[in-house]
Motif scaffolding. Structure first.
Motif, PDB file in Angstrom:
ATOM      1  N   LEU A   1      15.888   7.852   8.492  1.00 29.56           N
ATOM      2  CA  LEU A   1      15.451   8.350   7.189  1.00 29.56           C
ATOM      3  C   LEU A   1      16.231   7.621   6.102  1.00 29.56           C
ATOM      4  O   LEU A   1      17.463   7.534   6.163  1.00 29.56           O
ATOM      5  N   ILE A   2      15.504   7.107   5.115  1.00 24.41           N
ATOM      6  CA  ILE A   2      16.120   6.469   3.954  1.00 24.41           C
ATOM      7  C   ILE A   2      15.696   7.250   2.719  1.00 24.41           C
ATOM      8  O   ILE A   2      14.497   7.415   2.457  1.00 24.41           O
ATOM      9  N   VAL A   3      16.668   7.731   1.975  1.00 21.54           N
ATOM     10  CA  VAL A   3      16.400   8.495   0.759  1.00 21.54           C
ATOM     11  C   VAL A   3      16.656   7.579  -0.436  1.00 21.54           C
ATOM     12  O   VAL A   3      17.785   7.146  -0.669  1.00 21.54           O
ATOM     13  N   GLY A   4      15.600   7.275  -1.170  1.00 23.39           N
ATOM     14  CA  GLY A   4      15.729   6.380  -2.321  1.00 23.39           C
ATOM     15  C   GLY A   4      14.898   5.130  -2.125  1.00 23.39           C
ATOM     16  O   GLY A   4      15.043   4.436  -1.111  1.00 23.39           O
ATOM     17  N   ALA A   5      14.028   4.837  -3.101  1.00 23.51           N
ATOM     18  CA  ALA A   5      13.087   3.733  -2.969  1.00 23.51           C
ATOM     19  C   ALA A   5      13.324   2.677  -4.037  1.00 23.51           C
ATOM     20  O   ALA A   5      12.430   2.282  -4.775  1.00 23.51           O
ATOM     21  N   GLY A   6      14.577   2.203  -4.113  1.00 22.72           N
ATOM     22  CA  GLY A   6      14.901   1.087  -4.982  1.00 22.72           C
ATOM     23  C   GLY A   6      14.974  -0.194  -4.179  1.00 22.72           C
ATOM     24  O   GLY A   6      14.460  -0.296  -3.061  1.00 22.72           O
ATOM     25  N   GLN A   7      15.648  -1.197  -4.736  1.00 24.23           N
ATOM     26  CA  GLN A   7      15.767  -2.500  -4.068  1.00 24.23           C
ATOM     27  C   GLN A   7      16.328  -2.356  -2.659  1.00 24.23           C
ATOM     28  O   GLN A   7      15.774  -2.886  -1.697  1.00 24.23           O
ATOM     29  N   SER A   8      17.439  -1.643  -2.514  1.00 23.11           N
ATOM     30  CA  SER A   8      18.094  -1.561  -1.207  1.00 23.11           C
ATOM     31  C   SER A   8      17.321  -0.677  -0.244  1.00 23.11           C
ATOM     32  O   SER A   8      17.097  -1.048   0.917  1.00 23.11           O
ATOM     33  N   GLY A   9      16.889   0.517  -0.706  1.00 20.92           N
ATOM     34  CA  GLY A   9      16.197   1.429   0.186  1.00 20.92           C
ATOM     35  C   GLY A   9      14.901   0.857   0.711  1.00 20.92           C
ATOM     36  O   GLY A   9      14.605   0.932   1.913  1.00 20.92           O
ATOM     37  N   LEU A  10      14.104   0.251  -0.166  1.00 19.46           N
ATOM     38  CA  LEU A  10      12.823  -0.304   0.253  1.00 19.46           C
ATOM     39  C   LEU A  10      12.995  -1.554   1.104  1.00 19.46           C
ATOM     40  O   LEU A  10      12.302  -1.732   2.112  1.00 19.46           O
ATOM     41  N   GLN A  11      13.906  -2.419   0.708  1.00 15.14           N
ATOM     42  CA  GLN A  11      14.135  -3.635   1.501  1.00 15.14           C
ATOM     43  C   GLN A  11      14.584  -3.281   2.914  1.00 15.14           C
ATOM     44  O   GLN A  11      14.115  -3.858   3.902  1.00 15.14           O
ATOM     45  N   LEU A  12      15.482  -2.312   3.020  1.00 17.63           N
ATOM     46  CA  LEU A  12      15.966  -1.890   4.331  1.00 17.63           C
ATOM     47  C   LEU A  12      14.852  -1.208   5.126  1.00 17.63           C
ATOM     48  O   LEU A  12      14.686  -1.452   6.336  1.00 17.63           O
TER      49      LEU A  12
ATOM     50  N   ALA B   1      20.241 -13.694  -2.638  1.00 16.81           N
ATOM     51  CA  ALA B   1      19.512 -12.426  -2.608  1.00 16.81           C
ATOM     52  C   ALA B   1      18.018 -12.658  -2.430  1.00 16.81           C
ATOM     53  O   ALA B   1      17.345 -11.947  -1.677  1.00 16.81           O
ATOM     54  N   LEU B   2      17.475 -13.651  -3.131  1.00 19.79           N
ATOM     55  CA  LEU B   2      16.055 -13.965  -2.980  1.00 19.79           C
ATOM     56  C   LEU B   2      15.734 -14.384  -1.551  1.00 19.79           C
ATOM     57  O   LEU B   2      14.659 -14.066  -1.029  1.00 19.79           O
ATOM     58  N   GLN B   3      16.666 -15.080  -0.910  1.00 23.71           N
ATOM     59  CA  GLN B   3      16.416 -15.528   0.459  1.00 23.71           C
ATOM     60  C   GLN B   3      16.311 -14.345   1.423  1.00 23.71           C
ATOM     61  O   GLN B   3      15.549 -14.396   2.382  1.00 23.71           O
ATOM     62  N   HIS B   4      17.054 -13.282   1.166  1.00 24.66           N
ATOM     63  CA  HIS B   4      16.927 -12.082   2.004  1.00 24.66           C
ATOM     64  C   HIS B   4      15.497 -11.536   1.924  1.00 24.66           C
ATOM     65  O   HIS B   4      14.945 -11.080   2.930  1.00 24.66           O
ATOM     66  N   GLU B   5      14.906 -11.574   0.728  1.00 25.70           N
ATOM     67  CA  GLU B   5      13.523 -11.132   0.595  1.00 25.70           C
ATOM     68  C   GLU B   5      12.572 -12.080   1.318  1.00 25.70           C
ATOM     69  O   GLU B   5      11.633 -11.648   2.001  1.00 25.70           O
ATOM     70  N   ARG B   6      12.810 -13.381   1.174  1.00 27.12           N
ATOM     71  CA  ARG B   6      11.956 -14.371   1.850  1.00 27.12           C
ATOM     72  C   ARG B   6      12.029 -14.200   3.363  1.00 27.12           C
ATOM     73  O   ARG B   6      11.016 -14.324   4.061  1.00 27.12           O
ATOM     74  N   ASP B   7      13.227 -13.930   3.880  1.00 29.01           N
ATOM     75  CA  ASP B   7      13.400 -13.789   5.331  1.00 29.01           C
ATOM     76  C   ASP B   7      12.543 -12.661   5.893  1.00 29.01           C
ATOM     77  O   ASP B   7      12.146 -12.698   7.066  1.00 29.01           O
ATOM     78  N   LEU B   8      12.282 -11.648   5.051  1.00 26.05           N
ATOM     79  CA  LEU B   8      11.458 -10.511   5.475  1.00 26.05           C
ATOM     80  C   LEU B   8      10.004 -10.645   5.034  1.00 26.05           C
ATOM     81  O   LEU B   8       9.194  -9.738   5.259  1.00 26.05           O
ATOM     82  N   GLY B   9       9.671 -11.760   4.399  1.00 30.27           N
ATOM     83  CA  GLY B   9       8.309 -11.949   3.915  1.00 30.27           C
ATOM     84  C   GLY B   9       7.938 -11.018   2.785  1.00 30.27           C
ATOM     85  O   GLY B   9       6.771 -10.645   2.626  1.00 30.27           O
ATOM     86  N   LEU B  10       8.917 -10.657   1.945  1.00 29.67           N
ATOM     87  CA  LEU B  10       8.693  -9.692   0.867  1.00 29.67           C
ATOM     88  C   LEU B  10       8.680 -10.330  -0.514  1.00 29.67           C
ATOM     89  O   LEU B  10       8.674  -9.628  -1.520  1.00 29.67           O
ATOM     90  N   ASN B  11       8.660 -11.646  -0.567  1.00 28.63           N
ATOM     91  CA  ASN B  11       8.728 -12.366  -1.845  1.00 28.63           C
ATOM     92  C   ASN B  11       7.326 -12.530  -2.437  1.00 28.63           C
ATOM     93  O   ASN B  11       6.886 -13.639  -2.748  1.00 28.63           O
ATOM     94  N   PHE B  12       6.637 -11.407  -2.612  1.00 27.99           N
ATOM     95  CA  PHE B  12       5.232 -11.430  -3.003  1.00 27.99           C
ATOM     96  C   PHE B  12       5.005 -12.057  -4.379  1.00 27.99           C
ATOM     97  O   PHE B  12       3.945 -12.615  -4.638  1.00 27.99           O
ATOM     98  N   TRP B  13       5.979 -11.940  -5.273  1.00 29.41           N
ATOM     99  CA  TRP B  13       5.783 -12.359  -6.663  1.00 29.41           C
ATOM    100  C   TRP B  13       6.468 -13.688  -6.974  1.00 29.41           C
ATOM    101  O   TRP B  13       6.501 -14.105  -8.125  1.00 29.41           O
ATOM    102  N   GLU B  14       6.972 -14.369  -5.975  1.00 33.07           N
ATOM    103  CA  GLU B  14       7.690 -15.621  -6.224  1.00 33.07           C
ATOM    104  C   GLU B  14       6.832 -16.659  -6.949  1.00 33.07           C
ATOM    105  O   GLU B  14       7.329 -17.350  -7.846  1.00 33.07           O
TER     106      GLU B  14
END
Length: 411
Positions: free
Chosen positions: A5-16, A53-66
């Motif tokens: 369970l992750i409580v909180g939907a910001g950068q860290s919560g959603l990325q995780l 930090a951007l590379q962490h998003e790329r590694d997960l395929g989450l860089n939708f707006w790049e």
């Protein structure tokens, strides 16, 4: 299948959450707002994410707006001098570009993606009593909501928290119509304007709900001439006040802002908070334990622009710790070890940020001034925003600063 369970939907919560989901974990995400409430609400932050930090998003395929977000290729420092002039002005080129995406765009988009991929999204504000129940239901509970009642579960770490009061009053405006800097019209840069004894103005390109925009962000010394936004509710009044202060203290930035307008009615934000490091384990009334994430446990002032960067790095670090732990229990010992792994990176951000909140010592003034004449200084200082650990080698110790300046002069 581990249930988390992750409580909180910001950068860290959603990325995780999205990272764990991609590895087959059963993830529940709790948010106190829906994706549309975030998307059409008020801005939540400033953010400029650098290469790591951007590379962490790329590694997960989450860089939708790049492809859509402006590529920020430089970082500049200006220091206000007498009578509206600049005593120092330079820009360093970044080795890898940075980007800023309004969190209303990113968090809403990531929430939709999490749900579309089969994640369990619960729209509910969590209280300590809720977590007391959930800690007995889930293998691991992580708290990534940096405000409200839940933060009180995490004890302040006095040794790592030198401040007990806010060090800056913060005021943000998202605008359309900002003109280019004449010094570098061919590439985008974040501009850090330092006004000694008053505060700082940051200007950064961003992608918001209505497309390309710029963020005007004042950080004012409490009680000083910038500390005037408390109680300002009208967005137009907020922008007008922002511009008046720019005209007075940073006229070179005001000159390119005379035609700006707010991106939307929710495009302003003001507030303040005390920079605080907290113990990573929160203990519940029923005896369970939860792990704090990102700014729940390490909340730095935004003067160094590290909030979203630190959140991304924390999520990446925790993801690695969880994956490596396999099917063993997530006990308090593991929680502290996971935090210590993240703190090895975060401590450099906290040290740097706290240093920048104070009056700069003479050797730091010389270093910033040298960036105007020595490209190697401008380049290294700018890229320290991506890797704050590098500041250890040239910022804090006058002898190391002098050695670096001597080397840079020969480059």
């Amino acid at each position: 299948m581990r249930q988390i369970l992750i409580v909180g939907a910001g950068q860290s919560g959603l990325q995780l959450a999205l990272g764990l989901q991609a590895h087959g974990y059963d993830v529940t995400l709790m948010s106190n707002r829906t994706a549309d409430e975030i998307r059409y609400g008020r801005v939540m932050s400033t953010q400029c994410m650098f290469h790591t930090a951007l590379q962490h998003e790329r590694d997960l395929g989450l860089n939708f707006w790049e492809p859509q977000a402006p590529r920020i290729e430089g970082l500049g420092i200006s220091v206000a001098g007498p009578e509206g002039a600049r005593a120092v002005d330079w820009v360093g080129r970044l080795d890898g570009y940075a980007q800023s995406v309004d969190q209303r765009v990113k968090m809403a988009g990531w929430m939709d993606t999490f749900a579309q991929r089969g994640g369990r999204l619960v729209i509910h504000g969590a209280a300590v009593s809720d977590l007391d129940f959930f800690a007995r239901t889930y293998d691991l509970v992580l708290v990534a909501a940096g405000k409200g009642e839940l933060v009180s579960m995490f004890e302040r770490d006095a040794e790592r928290s030198p401040f007990s009061e806010p060090q800056r009053a913060l005021a943000v405006a998202y605008v359309h119509g900002m003109g280019p800097r004449p010094e570098h019209p061919d590439f985008d840069a974040v501009r850090c304007n330092l006004v000694p004894g008053v505060g700082e103005l940051f200007v950064m390109p961003t992608l918001t709900t209505s497309g390309r925009a710029d963020i005007l962000f004042w950080e004012g010394l409490p009680g000083g001439p910038l500390d005037v936004f408390r109680g300002v509710k009208d967005p137009a009044e907020h922008l007008a006040l922002t511009l008046r202060l720019m005209e007075r203290f940073t006229p070179w930035e005001y000159a390119r802002a005379t035609g700006v307008e707010l991106t939307d009615a929710g495009g302003t934000l003001a507030g303040r908070y005390a920079p605080t490091v907290r113990k990573p384990v929160g203990r519940l009334p029923g005896g369970g334990a939860v792990l704090g994430v990102a700014d729940v446990v390490v909340a730095n002032d935004p003067i160094t622009g590290q909030g979203s960067n630190s959140a991304a790095k924390c999520a990446a670090s925790y993801l690695a710790s969880i994956l490596e732990h396999g099917d063993r229990p997530f006990d308090e010992e593991w929680m502290r070890a996971a935090f210590d792994r993240y703190w090895d990176t975060a401590r450099h951000v906290t040290k740097w940020t706290n240093a920048m909140l104070g009056a700069p010592p003479e050797h730091v003034l010389r270093l910033i001034g040298a960036g105007q004449e020595l490209p190697a200084v401008a380049h290294r200082f700018a890229n320290g925003f991506d890797d704050p650990a590098d500041f250890e080698d040239f910022l804090y110790d006058p002898a190391k600063t002098d050695a670096f300046l001597e080397t840079a002069a020969k480059a």
